[in-house]
Design a protein around this motif. Structure first.
Motif, PDB file in Angstrom:
ATOM      1  N   VAL A 184      -5.855  23.222 -28.641  1.00 40.54           N
ATOM      2  CA  VAL A 184      -5.808  22.950 -30.073  1.00 40.54           C
ATOM      3  C   VAL A 184      -7.188  22.520 -30.585  1.00 40.54           C
ATOM      4  O   VAL A 184      -7.585  22.869 -31.706  1.00 40.54           O
ATOM      5  CB  VAL A 184      -4.689  21.950 -30.441  1.00 40.54           C
ATOM      6  CG1 VAL A 184      -5.051  20.528 -30.095  1.00 40.54           C
ATOM      7  CG2 VAL A 184      -4.292  22.071 -31.898  1.00 40.54           C
ATOM      8  N   ASP A 185      -7.945  21.803 -29.779  1.00 43.74           N
ATOM      9  CA  ASP A 185      -9.311  21.428 -30.154  1.00 43.74           C
ATOM     10  C   ASP A 185     -10.181  22.681 -30.293  1.00 43.74           C
ATOM     11  O   ASP A 185     -10.924  22.837 -31.268  1.00 43.74           O
ATOM     12  CB  ASP A 185      -9.895  20.468 -29.115  1.00 43.74           C
ATOM     13  CG  ASP A 185     -11.315  20.042 -29.455  1.00 43.74           C
ATOM     14  OD1 ASP A 185     -11.542  19.567 -30.579  1.00 43.74           O
ATOM     15  OD2 ASP A 185     -12.188  20.199 -28.591  1.00 43.74           O
ATOM     16  N   SER A 186     -10.069  23.580 -29.347  1.00 40.30           N
ATOM     17  CA  SER A 186     -10.827  24.826 -29.381  1.00 40.30           C
ATOM     18  C   SER A 186     -10.436  25.661 -30.600  1.00 40.30           C
ATOM     19  O   SER A 186     -11.291  26.236 -31.294  1.00 40.30           O
ATOM     20  CB  SER A 186     -10.571  25.612 -28.092  1.00 40.30           C
ATOM     21  OG  SER A 186     -11.234  26.839 -28.127  1.00 40.30           O
ATOM     22  N   TYR A 187      -9.143  25.730 -30.877  1.00 39.52           N
ATOM     23  CA  TYR A 187      -8.643  26.492 -32.021  1.00 39.52           C
ATOM     24  C   TYR A 187      -9.157  25.907 -33.336  1.00 39.52           C
ATOM     25  O   TYR A 187      -9.576  26.634 -34.246  1.00 39.52           O
ATOM     26  CB  TYR A 187      -7.115  26.506 -31.969  1.00 39.52           C
ATOM     27  CG  TYR A 187      -6.444  27.355 -33.019  1.00 39.52           C
ATOM     28  CD1 TYR A 187      -6.890  28.634 -33.319  1.00 39.52           C
ATOM     29  CD2 TYR A 187      -5.318  26.876 -33.689  1.00 39.52           C
ATOM     30  CE1 TYR A 187      -6.248  29.415 -34.271  1.00 39.52           C
ATOM     31  CE2 TYR A 187      -4.672  27.648 -34.632  1.00 39.52           C
ATOM     32  CZ  TYR A 187      -5.146  28.913 -34.925  1.00 39.52           C
ATOM     33  OH  TYR A 187      -4.507  29.672 -35.867  1.00 39.52           O
ATOM     34  N   PHE A 188      -9.150  24.584 -33.443  1.00 42.79           N
ATOM     35  CA  PHE A 188      -9.649  23.916 -34.650  1.00 42.79           C
ATOM     36  C   PHE A 188     -11.130  24.227 -34.850  1.00 42.79           C
ATOM     37  O   PHE A 188     -11.563  24.565 -35.956  1.00 42.79           O
ATOM     38  CB  PHE A 188      -9.420  22.403 -34.526  1.00 42.79           C
ATOM     39  CG  PHE A 188      -9.678  21.629 -35.784  1.00 42.79           C
ATOM     40  CD1 PHE A 188      -8.847  21.786 -36.891  1.00 42.79           C
ATOM     41  CD2 PHE A 188     -10.721  20.716 -35.855  1.00 42.79           C
ATOM     42  CE1 PHE A 188      -9.062  21.048 -38.055  1.00 42.79           C
ATOM     43  CE2 PHE A 188     -10.947  19.982 -37.005  1.00 42.79           C
ATOM     44  CZ  PHE A 188     -10.119  20.147 -38.111  1.00 42.79           C
ATOM     45  N   ASN A 189     -11.903  24.142 -33.774  1.00 41.96           N
ATOM     46  CA  ASN A 189     -13.332  24.485 -33.861  1.00 41.96           C
ATOM     47  C   ASN A 189     -13.514  25.941 -34.288  1.00 41.96           C
ATOM     48  O   ASN A 189     -14.362  26.254 -35.128  1.00 41.96           O
ATOM     49  CB  ASN A 189     -14.029  24.240 -32.521  1.00 41.96           C
ATOM     50  CG  ASN A 189     -14.349  22.787 -32.311  1.00 41.96           C
ATOM     51  OD1 ASN A 189     -15.144  22.207 -33.021  1.00 41.96           O
ATOM     52  ND2 ASN A 189     -13.698  22.186 -31.339  1.00 41.96           N
ATOM     53  N   MET A 190     -12.728  26.839 -33.703  1.00 40.16           N
ATOM     54  CA  MET A 190     -12.841  28.250 -34.040  1.00 40.16           C
ATOM     55  C   MET A 190     -12.511  28.489 -35.515  1.00 40.16           C
ATOM     56  O   MET A 190     -13.211  29.226 -36.207  1.00 40.16           O
ATOM     57  CB  MET A 190     -11.923  29.090 -33.168  1.00 40.16           C
ATOM     58  CG  MET A 190     -12.062  30.584 -33.414  1.00 40.16           C
ATOM     59  SD  MET A 190     -10.817  31.571 -32.571  1.00 40.16           S
ATOM     60  CE  MET A 190      -9.375  31.210 -33.564  1.00 40.16           C
TER      61      MET A 190
END
Length: 138
Positions: free
Chosen positions: A19-25
Motif C-alpha cells: 500500500v505504501d508503494s501504491y500510494f507513492n506510485m
C-alpha cells in the motif's frame, strides 16, 4: 470464462509495503520514486482513506481465492513475495515447482497449503512500518 488449472500459486505481499508503494506510485506517477516526508504529511487524510479502502480490497481478494479454491477443490499454495526476492528464493521456487508438479493435487485433503516454509520475518518486509510511513503524524 474461468481459467482451468490443476492448482493455484497465490503470491501475496506485505500489505503495508504494497500500500505504501501504491500510494507513492499514485502520487508520483512512477514506480521508483518515494514521496518526501512533508508531501506525505500534507496528504495524510488521503493516505488514511486509501489504507482503509485497500484493506477491504485485500481482504476480499484473499477471501475470494481461498473460497474459490476450496469450493472447486483446487489446491492452493500461498507464497510471500518477500520470500521470492530474498536469499531464500531458490528454496521457495523449488517448493513452488514441486507443488505445481505434485500428484497430491488428486487428494482433496490437500486443498490449501499455507505460506511456503513460513518463518517470521527478521527483515526483508515491512519496511514501511520500520520507516514510520504508516504511523500518524506527531
Amino acid at each position: 470464462g474461468p481459467v482451468e488449472g490443476r492448482c493455484v500459486v497465490l503470491i501475496v505481499r506485505n500489505f503495508w509495503d504494497a500500500v505504501d508503494s501504491y500510494f507513492n506510485m499514485c502520487l508520483t506517477n512512477t514506480h521508483d520514486q518515494t514521496l518526501a516526508e512533508e508531501v506525505r504529511l500534507r496528504f495524510w487524510s488521503k493516505w488514511e482513506r486509501m489504507v482503509r479502502h485497500e484493506c477491504d480490497v485485500w481482504r476480499r481478494f484473499n477471501e475470494w481465492w481461498l473460497e474459490c479454491c476450496q469450493l472447486q477443490n483446487v489446491p492452493l499454495m500461498v507464497v510471500r513475495f518477500e520470500d521470492l526476492v530474498s536469499d531464500r528464493r531458490d528454496t521457495v521456487m523449488r517448493e513452488v515447482l514441486e507443488f505445481i508438479d505434485s500428484p497430491q493435487h488428486l487428494n482433496p485433503s490437500n486443498i490449501v497449503r499455507k505460506a511456503v516454509g513460513y518463518k517470521p520475518r527478521s527483515g526483508g518486509g515491512g519496511g514501511s512500518l520500520r520507516k514510520s510511513r504508516v504511523s500518524p503524524p506527531p
